[in-house]
Design an enzyme around this catalytic site. Structure first.
Site, PDB file in Angstrom:
ATOM      1  CB  CYS A 133       2.058   4.268  -2.128  1.00 33.76           C
ATOM      2  SG  CYS A 133       2.934   5.732  -2.671  1.00 33.76           S
ATOM      3  CB  CYS A 136       0.449   7.695  -3.049  1.00 36.60           C
ATOM      4  SG  CYS A 136       1.708   6.726  -3.851  1.00 36.60           S
ATOM      5  CG  ASP A 137      -2.444   6.653  -0.606  1.00 28.81           C
ATOM      6  OD1 ASP A 137      -2.848   7.456  -1.456  1.00 28.81           O
ATOM      7  OD2 ASP A 137      -2.279   5.449  -0.835  1.00 28.81           O
TER       8      ASP A 137
END
Ligand code: NAP
Length: 309
Positions: A133, A136-137
């Protein structure tokens, strides 16, 4: 024990749209949002292909809007996880951990989950530089060199997004041709921060408790093995339908997608409907999932009415 007319499992575009339609049909749906409320779109950035948003919309915002719309008409959204189902008799039984619910009709919209390669080091370094992701990261990889695996739209989207943070993004693809749509390909191919490694497979993700330090690669044409120094590794090789819960109860295809009858959302169990990516290996788009959610609610409503006659 709570009883519901319609129990919806999953909170992506399919689940929320099923809820909007079921709620507006006065079926007072109950929706279990699952581990990742809002589903896959909460891990994406700009959604530019959903109608009604000429400037695009952020995935998490769109899912928040859909949730509010579903709640406005009387959907109960529960931030719970379904642990077991029993569709062998009616009313259907659905457990949230030990709590039993029953329902006259069930709509399954559990979506799909990111796949990983399964090479050594990958699972061990999950959360320590390995991710599926970018949204997200990506932030954690500012000014670092990272890699993205895959040649589809997800890989192009993730790679392009990651160039906002990373110094360099390597796209590692097993063939010499991309599967991604032309527009996504072009965007990635002309990005000066992205380098493509063609005909290349990852054999191992290297690193330790401090995180990823590289990947061991093999060129499929020359058989040459090399190491590439990267601190981030993003798998973007597609998805697996979330159908474990339904094994042995509902018909699935050979890769686990739920089977529906013709153009409807009827599964092989009368009263259980399926919508969105969990039953659609072909289109897998937010808009098609949303449309299928609407179909499932209409199918459920008509089926329930027919039962009452
Ligand atoms: P996908 O289209 O199935 O592509 C998966 C990619 O991963 C392919 O390039 C495939 O290689 C590669 N791959 C699969 N298994 C592999 C393995 N074991 N080792 C190495 N490489 C492997 O999946 P996706 O990119 O997630 O897209 C799924 C659907 O969502 C598509 O319909 C796509 O259009 C859509 N999508 C749309 C957007 C957007 O429009 N914004 C964004 C993301 C996704 P091969 O090509 O060699 O098979």
């Amino acid at each position: 024990m709570a009883h519901h007319h319609v129990f919806i499992i999953g909170s992506g575009p399919a689940g929320y749209n099923a809820a909007i339609y079921a709620a507006r049909a006065d079926l007072k749906p109950y929706l279990a949002a699952g581990l990742q409320p809002g589903g896959q779109l909460t891990t994406t950035t700009d959604v530019e292909n959903f109608p009604g948003y000429p400037e695009g919309v952020m995935g998490p915002q769109m899912m928040e809007d859909l949730r509010q719309q579903a709640e406005r008409f009387g959907t109960t959204v529960a931030y719970t996880m379904v642990s077991k189902v029993d569709f062998s008799s009616r009313p259907f039984k659905i457990w949230e951990d030990d709590e039993l619910h029953t329902a006259d009709a069930v709509i399954i919209s559990t979506g799909a989950t990111a796949r990983y390669l399964g090479v050594p080091g990958e699972q061990e370094l999950l959360g320590k530089g390995v991710s599926a992701c970018a949204t997200c990261d990506g932030f954690f990889f500012r000014d670092q060199d990272i890699c993205v695996i895959g040649g589809g739209d997800s890989a192009m989207e993730e790679a392009s997004f990651l160039t906002k943070f990373a110094r360099k993004v390597y796209v590692i693809h097993r063939r010499d041709e991309l599967r991604a749509s032309k527009i996504m390909q072009e965007r990635a191919l002309k990005n000066p921060k992205i380098e493509f490694l063609w005909n290349t497979v990852v054999e191992e993700v290297l690193g330790n408790d401090d995180g990823v330090r590289g990947v061991r690669l093999r060129n499929r044409v020359t058989d040459e093995v090399s190491e590439l120094a990267v601190t981030g590794y993003f798998a973007a090789i597609g998805h697996k339908p979330n159908t474990e819960l339904f094994k042995g109860q509902l018909e699935m295809n050979d890769v686990g997608y739920l089977e529906v009858q013709g153009r409807s959302t009827f599964t092989n169990v009368e009263g259980v409907f399926a919508a969105g990516d969990v039953a659609d290996a072909t289109y897998r788009q937010a808009i098609t999932a949303a449309g299928m959610g609407c179909q499932a609610a209409i199918d459920a409503e008509r089926w329930l009415e027919a039962q009452a006659d």
